[in-house]
Design an enzyme around this catalytic site. Structure first.
Site, PDB file in Angstrom:
ATOM      1  CG  ASN A   2      -1.728   1.226   1.393  1.00  0.00           C
ATOM      2  OD1 ASN A   2      -1.878   2.002   0.443  1.00  0.00           O
ATOM      3  ND2 ASN A   2      -2.274   1.444   2.586  1.00  0.00           N
ATOM      4  CG  HIS A  10      -5.775   1.742   5.197  1.00  0.00           C
ATOM      5  ND1 HIS A  10      -5.285   2.723   6.035  1.00  0.00           N
ATOM      6  CD2 HIS A  10      -4.756   0.875   4.985  1.00  0.00           C
ATOM      7  CE1 HIS A  10      -4.011   2.447   6.299  1.00  0.00           C
ATOM      8  NE2 HIS A  10      -3.679   1.335   5.676  1.00  0.00           N
ATOM      9  N   GLY A  36       2.279   2.444  10.580  1.00  0.00           N
ATOM     10  CA  GLY A  36       3.171   3.579  10.351  1.00  0.00           C
ATOM     11  C   GLY A  36       3.905   4.040  11.598  1.00  0.00           C
ATOM     12  CD  GLU A  90      -2.743   5.389   6.732  1.00  0.00           C
ATOM     13  OE1 GLU A  90      -2.826   5.446   5.489  1.00  0.00           O
ATOM     14  OE2 GLU A  90      -1.759   4.896   7.319  1.00  0.00           O
ATOM     15  CD  GLU A 144      -3.543  -2.744   7.537  1.00  0.00           C
ATOM     16  OE1 GLU A 144      -2.411  -2.941   7.113  1.00  0.00           O
ATOM     17  OE2 GLU A 144      -4.218  -1.760   7.218  1.00  0.00           O
ATOM     18  CB  SER A 176       5.245  -1.344  11.944  1.00  0.00           C
ATOM     19  OG  SER A 176       4.770  -0.013  12.109  1.00  0.00           O
ATOM     20  CE  LYS A 220       0.455   3.405   4.808  1.00  0.00           C
ATOM     21  NZ  LYS A 220       0.193   3.486   6.213  1.00  0.00           N
TER      22      LYS A 220
HETATM   23  C1  PEP Z   1      -0.791  -0.006   5.857  1.00  0.00           C
HETATM   24  O1  PEP Z   1      -0.727   1.014   5.196  1.00  0.00           O
HETATM   25  O2  PEP Z   1      -1.735  -0.755   5.703  1.00  0.00           O
HETATM   26  C2  PEP Z   1       0.276  -0.288   6.823  1.00  0.00           C
HETATM   27  C3  PEP Z   1       0.203  -1.387   7.512  1.00  0.00           C
HETATM   28  O3  PEP Z   1       1.300   0.630   6.935  1.00  0.00           O
HETATM   29  P1  PEP Z   1       2.728   0.380   7.647  1.00  0.00           P
HETATM   30  O4  PEP Z   1       3.271  -0.910   7.079  1.00  0.00           O
HETATM   31  O5  PEP Z   1       3.548   1.568   7.228  1.00  0.00           O
HETATM   32  O6  PEP Z   1       2.498   0.301   9.100  1.00  0.00           O
END
Ligand code: PEP
Length: 258
Positions: A14, A100, A178, A102, A172, A218, A16
């Site tokens: 992803n 997601h 992040g 975010e 998640e 992460s 983003k």
């Molecule tokens: C994501 O964008 O779904 C995500 C898990 O980001 P990150 O790996 O940066 O934590």
């Protein structure tokens, strides 16, 4: 390389709101070059909307698939700024992410909205990654399971059992996205087990066992092998590390079955 997990792993990158057009082309080219034949695993790239078509051309003929980070719930009409399922299909997308964290937390999307988007994705024959996860406060308050159950139940409202083979769940935890603060393998395994039990309540055990559940938050080349080796973890949704081709490919290698 993982051993023993039976479902075909899926790793998503992803990107983003990162990469301008030529950066996206460079990144996709680099991933194609390094990944080669990834083995029995699905790998999907999720670039920003304006770069989808260009990335589709780069990955054409490779093992990589294309997905979008979001879609709108209607197929066309007076919805300024939105992007629909038919538009995504037309530029080569086979996948889309809905829910997601975010979008849930920065942009205020409720599970009711996520549900409408999920139906739009299915209607347009897009395979869907449905993301769910608790906040730090919810975890600390002992509410993780309630939150996951509610998000899954509401987001999957009126989604038929037949459609479940086109849906992947991404667990998640918001506090891990992040932040560099990954869930421990045990926390991730427990949450996946719980997500699967909710799917069993909603659709029965066979469908729950056949549904892939990714971990996201992460994930890096350093922690991927341990996370991917956990029973019930069927791949990863990767944000930050998916912008680093070498690291992303190492994560894919860690997720691939032996
Ligand atoms: C994501 O964008 O779904 C995500 C898990 O980001 P990150 O790996 O940066 O934590």
């Amino acid at each position: 390389m993982t051993e023993g997990n039976e479902l075909r792993p899926i790793v998503g990158g992803n990107w983003k709101m990162n990469t301008t057009l030529y950066e996206a082309i460079d990144l996709a080219e680099s991933i194609v070059r390094r990944l080669g034949d990834p083995g029995d695993i699905e790998v999907v790239l999720f670039p920003p909307f304006p770069n989808l078509q260009a990335v589709d051309q780069v990955i054409d003929g490779s093992a990589l698939q294309l997905g979008a980070q979001d879609l709108f719930w209607e197929d066309k009409g007076a919805y300024t700024g939105e992007v629909s399922g038919p538009m995504l299909r037309a530029v080569g997308c086979r996948w889309v992410i809905v829910g997601h964290s975010e979008r849930r937390h920065e942009l205020g999307e409720s599970s009711a909205v996520v549900n409408k988007k999920l139906h739009a994705a299915l209607r347009n024959d897009l395979q869907t990654i449905l993301a769910v996860g608790e906040t730090r406060e919810e975890r600390n308050a002992g509410r993780t399971e309630d939150v996951l159950r509610a998000q899954l139940t509401e987001s999957l409202q009126d989604v038929s059992a037949d459609a479940m083979d086109r849906i992947v769940i991404a667990y998640e935890p918001c506090w891990a996205i992040g932040t560099g603060d990954t869930a421990t393998a045990e926390q991730a395994r427990e949450a996946h087990e719980f997500v699967r039990s909710v799917l069993a309540d909603l659709y029965g055990d066979d469908i729950a066992q056949a549904t892939r559940i990714q971990y996201g938050g992460s994930v890096t080349a350093a922690n991927a092998a341990e996370l991917m080796a956990q029973e019930g973890i069927d791949g990863a949704l990767v944000g930050g590390a998916s912008l680093k081709p070498e690291e992303f490919v190492r994560i894919c290698e860690a997720a691939a079955p032996v």
